[in-house]
Design a protein around this motif. Structure first.
Motif, PDB file in Angstrom:
ATOM      1  N   ILE A  65       0.878  -1.185   0.000  1.00 53.86           N
ATOM      2  CA  ILE A  65       0.000   0.000   0.000  1.00 53.86           C
ATOM      3  C   ILE A  65       0.907   1.224   0.000  1.00 53.86           C
ATOM      4  N   THR A  66       0.762   2.091  -1.005  1.00 48.99           N
ATOM      5  CA  THR A  66       1.792   3.121  -1.222  1.00 48.99           C
ATOM      6  C   THR A  66       1.216   4.542  -1.189  1.00 48.99           C
ATOM      7  N   PRO A  67       2.103   5.529  -0.940  1.00 50.45           N
ATOM      8  CA  PRO A  67       1.669   6.923  -0.828  1.00 50.45           C
ATOM      9  C   PRO A  67       1.728   7.636  -2.179  1.00 50.45           C
ATOM     10  N   PHE A  68       1.244   8.884  -2.198  1.00 57.54           N
ATOM     11  CA  PHE A  68       1.196   9.616  -3.473  1.00 57.54           C
ATOM     12  C   PHE A  68       2.550  10.163  -3.894  1.00 57.54           C
ATOM     13  N   ASN A  69       3.472  10.354  -2.924  1.00 55.33           N
ATOM     14  CA  ASN A  69       4.616  11.215  -3.250  1.00 55.33           C
ATOM     15  C   ASN A  69       5.703  10.543  -4.080  1.00 55.33           C
ATOM     16  N   LEU A  97      -0.982  -4.674  -5.286  1.00 56.00           N
ATOM     17  CA  LEU A  97      -0.467  -3.313  -5.089  1.00 56.00           C
ATOM     18  C   LEU A  97      -1.653  -2.357  -5.032  1.00 56.00           C
ATOM     19  N   LYS A  98      -1.734  -1.619  -3.915  1.00 53.02           N
ATOM     20  CA  LYS A  98      -2.806  -0.606  -3.779  1.00 53.02           C
ATOM     21  C   LYS A  98      -2.099   0.752  -3.756  1.00 53.02           C
ATOM     22  N   PRO A  99      -1.968   1.369  -4.952  1.00 52.26           N
ATOM     23  CA  PRO A  99      -1.262   2.657  -4.999  1.00 52.26           C
ATOM     24  C   PRO A  99      -2.142   3.781  -4.478  1.00 52.26           C
ATOM     25  N   SER A 100      -1.540   4.955  -4.326  1.00 51.21           N
ATOM     26  CA  SER A 100      -2.338   6.114  -3.923  1.00 51.21           C
ATOM     27  C   SER A 100      -3.370   6.408  -5.001  1.00 51.21           C
ATOM     28  N   GLU A 101      -4.580   6.683  -4.576  1.00 57.17           N
ATOM     29  CA  GLU A 101      -5.646   6.993  -5.527  1.00 57.17           C
ATOM     30  C   GLU A 101      -5.481   8.385  -6.136  1.00 57.17           C
ATOM     31  N   ARG A 102      -4.477   9.154  -5.615  1.00 57.83           N
ATOM     32  CA  ARG A 102      -4.301  10.515  -6.143  1.00 57.83           C
ATOM     33  C   ARG A 102      -3.441  10.530  -7.407  1.00 57.83           C
ATOM     34  N   VAL A 112       3.630   2.331   3.160  1.00 56.94           N
ATOM     35  CA  VAL A 112       4.339   3.605   3.338  1.00 56.94           C
ATOM     36  C   VAL A 112       3.292   4.703   3.231  1.00 56.94           C
ATOM     37  N   GLY A 113       3.308   5.628   4.197  1.00 61.29           N
ATOM     38  CA  GLY A 113       2.345   6.732   4.178  1.00 61.29           C
ATOM     39  C   GLY A 113       2.505   7.554   5.437  1.00 61.29           C
ATOM     40  N   SER A 114       1.428   8.203   5.845  1.00 60.39           N
ATOM     41  CA  SER A 114       1.517   9.089   7.011  1.00 60.39           C
ATOM     42  C   SER A 114       1.468   8.272   8.308  1.00 60.39           C
ATOM     43  N   THR A 115       1.952   8.872   9.393  1.00 58.54           N
ATOM     44  CA  THR A 115       2.063   8.131  10.656  1.00 58.54           C
ATOM     45  C   THR A 115       0.717   7.636  11.216  1.00 58.54           C
ATOM     46  N   LEU A 140       5.735   2.116   7.263  1.00 60.05           N
ATOM     47  CA  LEU A 140       6.591   3.298   7.373  1.00 60.05           C
ATOM     48  C   LEU A 140       5.718   4.544   7.413  1.00 60.05           C
ATOM     49  N   GLY A 141       6.035   5.455   8.329  1.00 61.52           N
ATOM     50  CA  GLY A 141       5.204   6.632   8.527  1.00 61.52           C
ATOM     51  C   GLY A 141       5.882   7.928   8.138  1.00 61.52           C
ATOM     52  N   GLY A 142       5.429   9.000   8.756  1.00 56.56           N
ATOM     53  CA  GLY A 142       5.873  10.351   8.401  1.00 56.56           C
ATOM     54  C   GLY A 142       7.233  10.712   8.979  1.00 56.56           C
ATOM     55  N   ARG A 188       8.610  15.069   0.243  1.00 55.99           N
ATOM     56  CA  ARG A 188       9.461  13.874   0.322  1.00 55.99           C
ATOM     57  C   ARG A 188       9.577  13.505   1.797  1.00 55.99           C
ATOM     58  N   CYS A 189       9.517  12.201   2.073  1.00 57.08           N
ATOM     59  CA  CYS A 189       9.624  11.779   3.467  1.00 57.08           C
ATOM     60  C   CYS A 189      11.032  12.024   4.009  1.00 57.08           C
ATOM     61  N   MET A 190      12.000  12.279   3.115  1.00 54.73           N
ATOM     62  CA  MET A 190      13.360  12.561   3.557  1.00 54.73           C
ATOM     63  C   MET A 190      13.717  14.032   3.333  1.00 54.73           C
ATOM     64  N   GLU A 248       4.396  19.315  13.925  1.00 53.65           N
ATOM     65  CA  GLU A 248       3.734  18.449  12.949  1.00 53.65           C
ATOM     66  C   GLU A 248       4.536  18.307  11.664  1.00 53.65           C
ATOM     67  N   GLU A 249       4.297  17.213  10.976  1.00 51.40           N
ATOM     68  CA  GLU A 249       4.895  17.062   9.651  1.00 51.40           C
ATOM     69  C   GLU A 249       4.145  17.986   8.693  1.00 51.40           C
ATOM     70  N   ILE A 250       4.863  18.857   7.989  1.00 56.98           N
ATOM     71  CA  ILE A 250       4.200  19.816   7.095  1.00 56.98           C
ATOM     72  C   ILE A 250       3.989  19.211   5.709  1.00 56.98           C
ATOM     73  N   SER A 283      19.087  -1.144   3.257  1.00 59.15           N
ATOM     74  CA  SER A 283      17.635  -1.092   3.409  1.00 59.15           C
ATOM     75  C   SER A 283      17.240   0.255   3.984  1.00 59.15           C
ATOM     76  N   PHE A 284      15.966   0.625   3.772  1.00 56.91           N
ATOM     77  CA  PHE A 284      15.471   1.959   4.106  1.00 56.91           C
ATOM     78  C   PHE A 284      14.491   1.867   5.268  1.00 56.91           C
ATOM     79  N   GLY A 285      14.697   2.698   6.284  1.00 53.70           N
ATOM     80  CA  GLY A 285      13.699   2.723   7.345  1.00 53.70           C
ATOM     81  C   GLY A 285      14.085   3.668   8.458  1.00 53.70           C
TER      82      GLY A 285
HETATM   83  P1  NAD Z   1      -1.497   8.634   3.405  1.00 52.35           P
HETATM   84  O1  NAD Z   1      -1.199   8.009   4.715  1.00 52.35           O
HETATM   85  O2  NAD Z   1      -2.608   9.589   3.308  1.00 52.35           O
HETATM   86  O3  NAD Z   1      -1.842   7.480   2.316  1.00 52.35           O
HETATM   87  C1  NAD Z   1      -1.011   6.364   2.120  1.00 52.35           C
HETATM   88  C2  NAD Z   1      -1.871   5.200   1.635  1.00 52.35           C
HETATM   89  O4  NAD Z   1      -2.839   4.898   2.632  1.00 52.35           O
HETATM   90  C3  NAD Z   1      -2.637   5.490   0.355  1.00 52.35           C
HETATM   91  O5  NAD Z   1      -2.571   4.361  -0.480  1.00 52.35           O
HETATM   92  C4  NAD Z   1      -4.046   5.775   0.833  1.00 52.35           C
HETATM   93  O6  NAD Z   1      -5.031   5.380  -0.101  1.00 52.35           O
HETATM   94  C5  NAD Z   1      -4.148   4.945   2.094  1.00 52.35           C
HETATM   95  N1  NAD Z   1      -5.029   5.573   3.101  1.00 52.35           N
HETATM   96  C6  NAD Z   1      -5.217   6.898   3.307  1.00 52.35           C
HETATM   97  N2  NAD Z   1      -6.091   7.103   4.317  1.00 52.35           N
HETATM   98  C7  NAD Z   1      -6.453   5.876   4.758  1.00 52.35           C
HETATM   99  C8  NAD Z   1      -7.331   5.430   5.800  1.00 52.35           C
HETATM  100  N3  NAD Z   1      -8.004   6.283   6.581  1.00 52.35           N
HETATM  101  N4  NAD Z   1      -7.465   4.117   5.986  1.00 52.35           N
HETATM  102  C9  NAD Z   1      -6.791   3.237   5.221  1.00 52.35           C
HETATM  103  N5  NAD Z   1      -5.960   3.610   4.220  1.00 52.35           N
HETATM  104  C10 NAD Z   1      -5.781   4.910   3.990  1.00 52.35           C
HETATM  105  O7  NAD Z   1      -0.127   9.247   2.862  1.00 52.35           O
HETATM  106  P2  NAD Z   1       0.094  10.153   1.568  1.00 52.35           P
HETATM  107  O8  NAD Z   1      -0.496  11.491   1.820  1.00 52.35           O
HETATM  108  O9  NAD Z   1      -0.296   9.414   0.347  1.00 52.35           O
HETATM  109  O10 NAD Z   1       1.694  10.257   1.569  1.00 52.35           O
HETATM  110  C11 NAD Z   1       2.406  11.206   2.312  1.00 52.35           C
HETATM  111  C12 NAD Z   1       2.843  10.627   3.643  1.00 52.35           C
HETATM  112  O11 NAD Z   1       3.649   9.480   3.422  1.00 52.35           O
HETATM  113  C13 NAD Z   1       3.729  11.594   4.434  1.00 52.35           C
HETATM  114  O12 NAD Z   1       3.364  11.512   5.776  1.00 52.35           O
HETATM  115  C14 NAD Z   1       5.136  11.055   4.212  1.00 52.35           C
HETATM  116  O13 NAD Z   1       6.069  11.361   5.209  1.00 52.35           O
HETATM  117  C15 NAD Z   1       4.869   9.592   4.166  1.00 52.35           C
HETATM  118  N6  NAD Z   1       5.940   8.890   3.486  1.00 52.35           N
HETATM  119  C16 NAD Z   1       6.803   8.177   4.256  1.00 52.35           C
HETATM  120  C17 NAD Z   1       7.859   7.527   3.657  1.00 52.35           C
HETATM  121  C18 NAD Z   1       8.813   6.729   4.481  1.00 52.35           C
HETATM  122  O14 NAD Z   1       9.629   6.067   3.887  1.00 52.35           O
HETATM  123  N7  NAD Z   1       8.776   6.765   5.792  1.00 52.35           N
HETATM  124  C19 NAD Z   1       8.025   7.579   2.266  1.00 52.35           C
HETATM  125  C20 NAD Z   1       7.110   8.313   1.509  1.00 52.35           C
HETATM  126  C21 NAD Z   1       6.069   8.959   2.136  1.00 52.35           C
END
Ligand code: NAD
Length: 501
Positions: free
Chosen positions: A153-157, A179-184, A231-234, A254-256, A287-289, A386-388, A453-455
């Protein structure tokens, strides 16, 4: 009377079992962030659709597991060729939906490709262990076997790099993937599924299922899916980790981040200012970094801020397709309003807005904000806590190295950090002291190369396995240990004692 002209939008389809499947229910909008216009719609999977995709993946995985490692490797070599030759095409898909500049998108593709390159030697990474004669006539060996069906499950960035962090190793190890990519920005994932298919990956091994919370919840609850990489927000990472673990799945989430860059009084301030601007505003800070906070040690802050300000004034903000643009828009209008809110609130919290990105003058409806620089930022302010995830760089002034380290170690995020100094002893001490997963010494964005590895640590990673590289082969395989003995049939083996050597 107004005449409404309906234009039919292209729909980004799911890819399951090698077939493109259009929505049978809900769809979501996909925007071009540089114009603010909707350019497509994306299918949003129902729970039933997810479960069906998991069954298709399970059925396909059996044959993929049986496929020889040499053949799997050939898929990786061909995939590498396809992505390298068509990197520009893929980068333009990223720019169209994400907004980052084309050169930045090409950089993302190159970093994603490192994971494919790492997996071209999958035969080496999947080797087991062997111990001869652990007891009289007894040998032990360990093998790695795939888990079965895994979800990513992946983020938009990073719509290409992060999927490649995950799916490449998962597939190399013999698993099938949902694979469930970001819907954005969902189109790049479909491109990747096509590329894997062209490289010879059998249908059903890489399935792309688009969706939002409904699809994710179905993934977390599906008994066929045995592991989840996220990978996505915390807040969402924590949720994914908890719910997937409750359902008995292996999970890495992996979070924010809030990445600090220390500038020591002895640092080369020009090099540090270049680094802060590149790492703070590249990809519009999405970017998360990204460097989010510069920690200025001693009395260098005024001079450093001057240098950063000069560089910011030279940045050009515009459409990512424009070769003159250094920085593109944010991903959505919501993101723009959120990031603007941090700058709006900064002065009221006691910080000083040195460069105000809200003053950017761009025509049209794109989700643009200029780079902002905020001084005198401290813990307790929203802009610090907060993470901006936007082009806002903060400066925190401290008097000593110890104070800088204490500040960073007290932060709940711990993804990346960096120190800028000319002193080897300080650099070594920083590496030793700092409680952060990825560290740069005069390197602002220390994303490890594909062979590591990344984390992050703390609230930047839930679970214990980092992503891609060697650790990901651990995540995507189960180890089985076999103890072997070929006894002499003439000797009695009867013994009720616990076996020892
Ligand atoms: P997000 O958490 O909003 O979304 C990530 C994924 O989760 C998406 O596929 C989305 O569809 C899904 N999702 C969103 N809300 C959900 C919910 N309520 N329930 C279940 N699934 C849900 O993150 P984003 O805005 O797409 O990406 C940006 C975030 O990702 C930032 O916080 C950034 O720091 C983080 N990020 C972290 C890393 C890392 O390696 N630590 C890398 C890239 C991005």
């Amino acid at each position: 009377m107004t005449t409404v002209t309906e234009t039919k939008l292209t729909q980004v389809p799911h890819v399951v079992g090698g077939e493109r499947i259009l929505a049978d229910g809900r769809v979501g909008p996909v925007f071009n962030p540089a114009t603010g216009q909707q350019i497509a719609e994306v299918a949003l999977a129902s729970a039933d659709f997810v479960h069906e995709a998991a069954r298709a993946a399970r059925d396909a995985q059996k044959a993929w597991r049986d496929t020889g490692l040499g053949k799997r490797q050939q898929v990786m070599f061909r995939l590498r060729q396809i992505i390298s030759e068509r990197a520009e095409e893929l980068a333009r898909i990223i720019t169209g939906e994400h907004g980052k500049t084309v050169p930045d998108a090409l950089g993302e593709v190159a970093r994603g490709l490192e994971n494919v390159e790492f997996c071209t030697s999958l035969m080496h990474h999947l080797k087991g262990d062997y111990s001869e004669q652990v007891a009289g006539g007894v040998d032990v060996h360990q093998v790695r076997q795939p888990i079965g069906v895994v979800a990513c499950i992946t983020p938009f960035n990073f719509p290409v790099m992060v999927p490649l962090w995950m799916v490449t190793t998962a597939i190399a190890a013999g698993n099938a993937v949902i694979l469930k990519p970001s819907e954005r920005d969902p189109s790049a994932a479909v491109w990747l599924a096509d590329a894997f298919a062209e490289a010879g990956l059998p249908a059903g091994i890489l399935n792309v299922v688009h969706g939002d919370k409904e699809a994710v919840d179905a993934i977390l609850d599906d008994p066929i899916i045995r592991a989840v990489s996220f990978v996505g927000s915390t807040p969402i990472a924590k949720y994914i980790y908890t719910r997937a673990a409750e359902n008995g799945k292996r999970v890495q989430a992996l979070g924010g981040a809030k990445n600090h860059m220390i500038v020591m009084p002895d640092a080369d301030l020009d090099a540090a200012a270049d680094a802060a601007v590149s790492a703070g505003y590249g990809s519009a800070g999405e970017r998360c970094m990204a460097v989010s906070v510069v920690v200025a040690v001693g009395d260098i802050a005024d001079e450093f801020i001057e240098k950063v300000t000069q560089r910011i004034r030279g940045l050009r903000v515009g459409d990512g397709f424009d070769p003159d643009s250094d920085m593109g828009p944010l991903i959505t209008r919501d993101a723009l309003e959120r990031v603007t809110g941090f700058v709006d609130g900064a002065s009221g919290e006691g910080a000083t807005v040195v460069v105000d990105g809200r003053e950017l003058d761009v025509s049209g409806e794109g989700f643009f904000i200029g780079p902002s620089l905020v001084d005198n930022v401290a813990p307790g302010m929203r802009v610090y806590d907060e993470e901006i995830f936007g082009p806002v760089l903060s400066v925190t002034r401290v008097s000593s190295y110890d104070e800088a380290v204490e500040l960073i170690n007290a932060n709940r995020f711990a993804n990346g950090t960096a120190v800028f100094t000319r002193d080897g002893k300080t650099a070594r001490q920083f590496e030793y002291d700092i409680e952060v997963g990825m560290v740069g010494i005069n390197v602002p964005i220390p994303v490890p190369i594909g062979a590591y590895s990344f984390g992050g640590w703390k609230e930047s990673l839930f679970g214990d396995t980092h992503m891609y590289g060697p650790e990901s082969f651990n995540f995507y395989t189960r180890r089985k240990v076999v103890t072997t003995r070929w006894p002499d049939p003439s000797e009695s083996q009867l013994s009720l004692g616990f076996p020892t050597h």
